[in-house]
Design a protein around this motif. Structure first.
Motif, mmCIF file in Angstrom:
data_model
loop_
_atom_site.group_PDB
_atom_site.id
_atom_site.type_symbol
_atom_site.label_atom_id
_atom_site.label_comp_id
_atom_site.label_asym_id
_atom_site.label_seq_id
_atom_site.Cartn_x
_atom_site.Cartn_y
_atom_site.Cartn_z
ATOM 1 N N LEU A 75 0.847 -1.190 0.000
ATOM 2 C CA LEU A 75 0.000 0.000 0.000
ATOM 3 C C LEU A 75 0.882 1.239 0.000
ATOM 4 O O LEU A 75 1.834 1.322 0.783
ATOM 5 N N ALA A 76 0.575 2.195 -0.866
ATOM 6 C CA ALA A 76 1.354 3.435 -0.953
ATOM 7 C C ALA A 76 0.981 4.361 0.201
ATOM 8 O O ALA A 76 -0.199 4.572 0.480
ATOM 9 N N GLU A 77 1.996 4.899 0.868
ATOM 10 C CA GLU A 77 1.759 5.816 1.989
ATOM 11 C C GLU A 77 1.204 7.158 1.518
ATOM 12 O O GLU A 77 0.519 7.835 2.274
ATOM 13 N N THR A 105 -7.958 -2.649 6.990
ATOM 14 C CA THR A 105 -8.939 -3.465 7.713
ATOM 15 C C THR A 105 -9.057 -4.856 7.104
ATOM 16 O O THR A 105 -9.080 -5.850 7.835
ATOM 17 N N MET A 106 -9.130 -4.922 5.776
ATOM 18 C CA MET A 106 -9.245 -6.225 5.105
ATOM 19 C C MET A 106 -8.018 -7.095 5.378
ATOM 20 O O MET A 106 -8.143 -8.290 5.609
ATOM 21 N N CYS A 107 -6.837 -6.489 5.354
ATOM 22 C CA CYS A 107 -5.610 -7.241 5.626
ATOM 23 C C CYS A 107 -5.603 -7.778 7.053
ATOM 24 O O CYS A 107 -5.251 -8.934 7.291
ATOM 25 N N ALA A 108 -6.009 -6.941 8.011
ATOM 26 C CA ALA A 108 -6.055 -7.363 9.409
ATOM 27 C C ALA A 108 -7.082 -8.477 9.606
ATOM 28 O O ALA A 108 -6.825 -9.456 10.314
ATOM 29 N N GLU A 109 -8.227 -8.321 8.954
ATOM 30 C CA GLU A 109 -9.314 -9.304 9.061
ATOM 31 C C GLU A 109 -8.909 -10.669 8.497
ATOM 32 O O GLU A 109 -9.221 -11.705 9.072
ATOM 33 N N LYS A 110 -8.206 -10.654 7.372
ATOM 34 C CA LYS A 110 -7.834 -11.898 6.691
ATOM 35 C C LYS A 110 -6.470 -12.426 7.121
ATOM 36 O O LYS A 110 -6.056 -13.497 6.681
ATOM 37 N N GLY A 111 -5.744 -11.663 7.945
ATOM 38 C CA GLY A 111 -4.429 -12.110 8.399
ATOM 39 C C GLY A 111 -3.367 -12.062 7.319
ATOM 40 O O GLY A 111 -2.451 -12.872 7.303
ATOM 41 N N VAL A 112 -3.485 -11.088 6.415
ATOM 42 C CA VAL A 112 -2.533 -10.939 5.312
ATOM 43 C C VAL A 112 -1.557 -9.821 5.670
ATOM 44 O O VAL A 112 -1.957 -8.774 6.180
ATOM 45 N N TYR A 113 -0.283 -10.048 5.411
ATOM 46 C CA TYR A 113 0.726 -9.034 5.697
ATOM 47 C C TYR A 113 0.529 -7.813 4.817
ATOM 48 O O TYR A 113 0.243 -7.944 3.630
ATOM 49 N N LEU A 114 0.706 -6.635 5.417
ATOM 50 C CA LEU A 114 0.587 -5.370 4.712
ATOM 51 C C LEU A 114 1.923 -4.658 4.813
ATOM 52 O O LEU A 114 2.461 -4.481 5.897
#
Length: 125
Positions: free
Chosen positions: A58-60, A73-82
């Motif tokens: 993700l671009a800052e 939120t989607m990354c946290a929910e699915k347990g995917v590294y961001l």
């Protein structure tokens, strides 16, 4: 003597650990070759919903706060590294959203606020 010095410099570079930017470029390159890369909010969110995304970039400097919140939120929910990248222009270029001229130099590039890796392709360092 100059040739020996050049060879020594190349060996030193080969023995040093890879920088995060160089590693990221390499991972994105191989992922793109193996059709494992998705770009843009819609495709990234679809990849997350389906459980296909393994890593999201993700671009800052993304302007839309809702966009950033949704991806985080989607990354946290699915347990995917961001992983956050400083500039969307650099992320787009690393993700292969470029046009090259006849010499192989970048003629035009397109920014990408988010990129997801579904398939890393071949194993690298």
């Amino acid at each position: 003597e100059d040739e020996d010095e050049d060879e020594d410099e190349e060996e030193d570079e080969a023995n040093q650990p890879m920088s995060i930017n160089k590693a990221l470029k390499e991972v994105l390159y191989y992922s793109n070759i193996h059709d494992g890369l998705v770009r843009g909010l819609k495709e990234v969110v679809q990849g997350l919903e389906r459980g296909e995304a393994q890593l999201v970039l993700l671009a800052e400097d993304c302007d839309e706060t809702k966009y950033v919140e949704l991806v985080e939120t989607m990354c946290a929910e699915k347990g995917v590294y961001l992983l956050k990248v400083p500039e969307k222009a650099a992320l787009g270029e690393m993700a292969g959203q470029v046009r090259l001229d006849d010499d192989g130099k970048v003629k035009k590039s397109r920014a990408a606020s988010s990129v997801a890796i579904k398939d890393f392709g071949e194993q690298s360092e």
